[in-house]
Scaffold this active site. Structure first.
Site, PDB file in Angstrom:
ATOM      1  N   GLY A  97      22.328  -1.527  30.075  1.00  0.00           N
ATOM      2  CA  GLY A  97      23.437  -1.725  31.010  1.00  0.00           C
ATOM      3  C   GLY A  97      23.555  -0.557  31.962  1.00  0.00           C
ATOM      4  N   ALA A  98      22.410   0.006  32.348  1.00  0.00           N
ATOM      5  CA  ALA A  98      22.396   1.265  33.093  1.00  0.00           C
ATOM      6  C   ALA A  98      22.884   1.129  34.526  1.00  0.00           C
ATOM      7  CB  ALA A  98      20.987   1.855  33.083  1.00  0.00           C
ATOM      8  N   HIS A 101      37.007  -2.382  16.354  1.00  0.00           N
ATOM      9  CA  HIS A 101      37.455  -2.102  17.718  1.00  0.00           C
ATOM     10  C   HIS A 101      38.094  -3.380  18.262  1.00  0.00           C
ATOM     11  CE1 HIS A 101      37.580  -0.305  21.679  1.00  0.00           C
ATOM     12  NE2 HIS A 101      36.931  -1.336  22.181  1.00  0.00           N
ATOM     13  N   MET A 118      29.270   0.079  35.485  1.00  0.00           N
ATOM     14  CA  MET A 118      30.232   1.110  35.854  1.00  0.00           C
ATOM     15  C   MET A 118      30.297   2.234  34.825  1.00  0.00           C
ATOM     16  SD  MET A 118      31.413   0.492  38.804  1.00  0.00           S
ATOM     17  CE  MET A 118      32.742   1.683  38.766  1.00  0.00           C
ATOM     18  N   ILE A 119      30.227   1.884  33.546  1.00  0.00           N
ATOM     19  CA  ILE A 119      30.282   2.929  32.519  1.00  0.00           C
ATOM     20  C   ILE A 119      29.095   3.868  32.669  1.00  0.00           C
ATOM     21  CG2 ILE A 119      30.183   3.373  30.038  1.00  0.00           C
ATOM     22  CD1 ILE A 119      31.640   0.711  29.611  1.00  0.00           C
ATOM     23  N   SER A 120      27.912   3.298  32.827  1.00  0.00           N
ATOM     24  CA  SER A 120      26.715   4.115  32.985  1.00  0.00           C
ATOM     25  C   SER A 120      26.765   4.948  34.260  1.00  0.00           C
ATOM     26  CB  SER A 120      25.468   3.230  32.993  1.00  0.00           C
ATOM     27  OG  SER A 120      25.304   2.589  31.752  1.00  0.00           O
ATOM     28  N   ASP A 145      39.276   4.886  21.410  1.00  0.00           N
ATOM     29  CA  ASP A 145      40.531   4.602  20.704  1.00  0.00           C
ATOM     30  C   ASP A 145      41.096   5.896  20.104  1.00  0.00           C
ATOM     31  OD1 ASP A 145      40.184   1.781  21.148  1.00  0.00           O
ATOM     32  OD2 ASP A 145      38.703   1.800  19.543  1.00  0.00           O
ATOM     33  N   VAL A 176      28.060   0.217  22.348  1.00  0.00           N
ATOM     34  CA  VAL A 176      29.289   0.214  23.140  1.00  0.00           C
ATOM     35  C   VAL A 176      29.704  -1.213  23.493  1.00  0.00           C
ATOM     36  CG1 VAL A 176      30.381   1.081  25.254  1.00  0.00           C
ATOM     37  CG2 VAL A 176      28.669   2.469  24.070  1.00  0.00           C
ATOM     38  N   GLY A 177      28.715  -2.083  23.765  1.00  0.00           N
ATOM     39  CA  GLY A 177      29.024  -3.456  24.160  1.00  0.00           C
ATOM     40  C   GLY A 177      29.805  -4.195  23.087  1.00  0.00           C
ATOM     41  N   ARG A 205      36.159 -16.121  20.971  1.00  0.00           N
ATOM     42  CA  ARG A 205      35.571 -14.903  20.417  1.00  0.00           C
ATOM     43  C   ARG A 205      34.286 -15.219  19.661  1.00  0.00           C
ATOM     44  NH1 ARG A 205      36.967  -9.685  19.369  1.00  0.00           N
ATOM     45  NH2 ARG A 205      36.239  -8.728  17.425  1.00  0.00           N
TER      46      ARG A 205
END
Length: 550
Positions: free
Chosen positions: A214-215, A390, A218-220, A362, A332-333, A301
């Site tokens: 997921g590079a 999580h 936004m997180i990356s 958290d 992380v996903g 879910r």
């Protein structure tokens, strides 16, 4: 007599002899056998061939670009018409030396035509000998004389180092041998860095290879620059980034690599990008698995578990096949706990203890809320634990947390706030942030990943611990085994960890831990087909996705 008068003069002695010789040949050809005629013709062809060779040797050194491809005519029944024409002109004017320049002009002209002509191919009727070997212009003459054939040289690729004045020797470009590879080094990062002897110091460390999925997200976009700056692994630790994207995000991934390139981080030695985890995860020592499909409108879910579970099952297999045997994996996903379980189940050759589910964000949020309530700076808060999943069943533990080394319950007397509002604030923080800002908490998530890594590569302060989702086998808390559950951990700074044992668990805390445990067991049943445990069966009691992550 005018200049053209010689055309009207009487036949000379040489011309008379030539005519008589021609008549004699004609008479003899009628009385001799066919074999005799053939031998005479063959003899004339041989003479003609030697004239051709002599002619070319005279002309080629002077006009090498017009060199001919030669063919043996000793055993052929045909003579190339363009080869006869210049020779005819030769016999016509050989007695007149002042016309020699005319001979060379026309001879050379028709020789060139015989080489470039496409309407007639001598090799179809004439057998090639040594002189029929094609050769490069300007080298043909020397090739014929030495008996060596020449080939055109391949163009060499030149790879430049960081700066031309730093190049000590030719450097081979760091290009994968498989040209169909989906993983490619990017820009300046394709350079092979060979440090000079005087640049190597005792403090210089071996390269750490970090794979990030997921590079292009936004997180990356926040995380990668922190990694490259030395903030995570230290100011003397060079790294290599191996970035995994998708076909849809590959162009954006190139943009990320360009920004890293332009940032001139001295510790960032290599960057490679690709869409195949089996190539991108090659020999990686850290795998940060961020990429996952977000939950869409109307998606249950259970459906999200199945879709993302397939992604992490495949990535687990890739890690098992090509990553370092001691790779550390942080998932992380979302749903990160069960995704981490799926990943480790598909990587049996990697210790299950090396897989983590990110719950550090958290923990950071919980520390912030306690600091705000107590009126202190958040660095005064320690021993904060997030138990469980999580999700909305997570358990922020105020019972074991401390402020300035004092138990939280002794600093914050509002028990009702601790038992209700405190937990809700932690759980809903992401949703509130989206309402305020209009986007998810990508930056703070990236910071929490940095914190999670640093907690494993630096010794834990005495008496403190940190939270991370880990495999529950052998835990001292009575939590069900074979799930990934967030628990308090300590590290010696070697990338490994141990579970904290000096933990208090009262009835209130245990009841809430059991609720989160039950949810993770239900999620595990939903993905049994991805963990090799039979058919999947989903009986999730309720939707527990955290606000802001739906």
């Amino acid at each position: 007599m005018n200049s053209l008068g010689f055309l009207h003069q009487a036949p000379t002695r040489r011309e008379s002899e030539r005519k008589r010789h021609s008549t004699t040949v004609t008479v003899e050809s009628q009385t001799t056998s066919a074999s005799t005629v053939e031998n005479r013709v063959h003899h004339k062809r041989a003479n003609l061939f030697h004239v051709i060779i002599s002619l070319d040797r005279a002309v080629a050194p002077r006009v090498p670009s017009l060199a001919l491809h030669h063919y043996s005519i000793s055993n052929s029944n045909e003579i190339h018409p363009f080869s006869i024409l210049p020779l005819s002109l030769f016999f016509l004017v050989q007695s007149y030396s002042h016309f020699l320049c005319v001979f060379f002009f026309f001879g050379t002209f028709f020789m060139a035509l015989s080489k470039i002509s496409t309407s007639h191919t001598p090799s179809q009727t004439l057998k090639p000998n040594f002189y029929s070997k094609p050769c490069v212009p300007l080298q043909c003459y020397d090739a014929r004389r030495s008996g060596v054939s020449f080939e055109q040289h391949r163009k060499l690729r030149i790879s430049c180092s960081v700066a031309p004045n730093q190049v000590q020797a030719p450097v081979a470009p760091a290009v994968p041998s498989d040209t169909t590879s989906n993983r490619d080094c990017y820009g300046v990062f394709c350079t092979t860095y060979d440090l000079k002897a005087d640049e190597k110091t005792k403090s210089w460390k071996s390269l750490i290879k970090i794979a990030v999925s997921g590079a292009a997200g936004m997180i990356s976009n926040h995380l990668l620059f922190k990694l490259a700056s030395g903030e995570v692994f230290g100011p003397d630790q060079p790294i290599a980034l191996q970035l995994l994207g998708s076909e849809r995000s590959l162009q954006a991934l190139e943009g990320v690599a360009m920004e890293l390139e332009d940032s001139l981080y001295p510790l960032l030695r290599e960057v490679s990008i690709g869409i195949n985890p089996y190539e991108v995860f090659q020999d990686c020592e850290w795998a940060l698995l961020i990429g996952a499909k977000p939950r869409g409108p109307g998606m249950e879910r259970a459906g999200l578990l199945d879709i993302n579970g397939q992604i992490f099952a495949e990535q687990g297999k890739a890690l098992n096949a090509v990553a370092s045997r001691n790779v550390k994996v942080i998932v992380v996903g979302n749903p990160c706990n069960t995704n981490a379980l799926i990943c480790l189940k598909n990587a049996p050759n990697i210790p299950a203890k090396n897989f983590h589910a990110l719950t550090r964000l958290d923990e950071n949020r919980a520390k912030c809320q306690l600091a705000l309530k107590a009126g202190v700076f958040y660095d005064k808060v320690s021993n904060m634990t997030i138990w469980g999943n999580h999700s909305t069943t997570q358990v922020p533990d105020f019972l074991n947390a401390k402020i300035n080394g004092i138990p939280v319950k002794e600093v914050i007397k509002d028990t009702k706030w601790l038992e209700t509002e405190f937990t809700e604030r932690v759980q809903k923080r992401g949703g509130v942030l989206i309402q305020k800002w209009g986007r998810s908490s990508a930056a703070s998530t990236a910071v929490s990943i940095v914190d999670a890594i640093r907690s494993l590569v630096t010794p834990t302060p005495e008496g403190d611990w940190f939270s991370t989702g880990v495999y529950t086998n052998g835990n001292p808390y009575g939590i069900a085994e074979d799930i990934v559950f967030s628990m308090p951990c300590r590290s010696k700074g070697d990338g490994d960890y141990e579970l904290a044992k000096d933990v208090i668990i009262d009835d209130f805390l245990r009841e809430r831990i059991k609720k989160s445990e039950a949810e993770l067991l239900a999620e595990k049943r939903c993905v049994a087909h991805l963990t090799g445990e039979g058919n999947a069966f989903c009986d999730l009691p309720e939707d527990t996705m955290l606000p802001g992550e739906q």
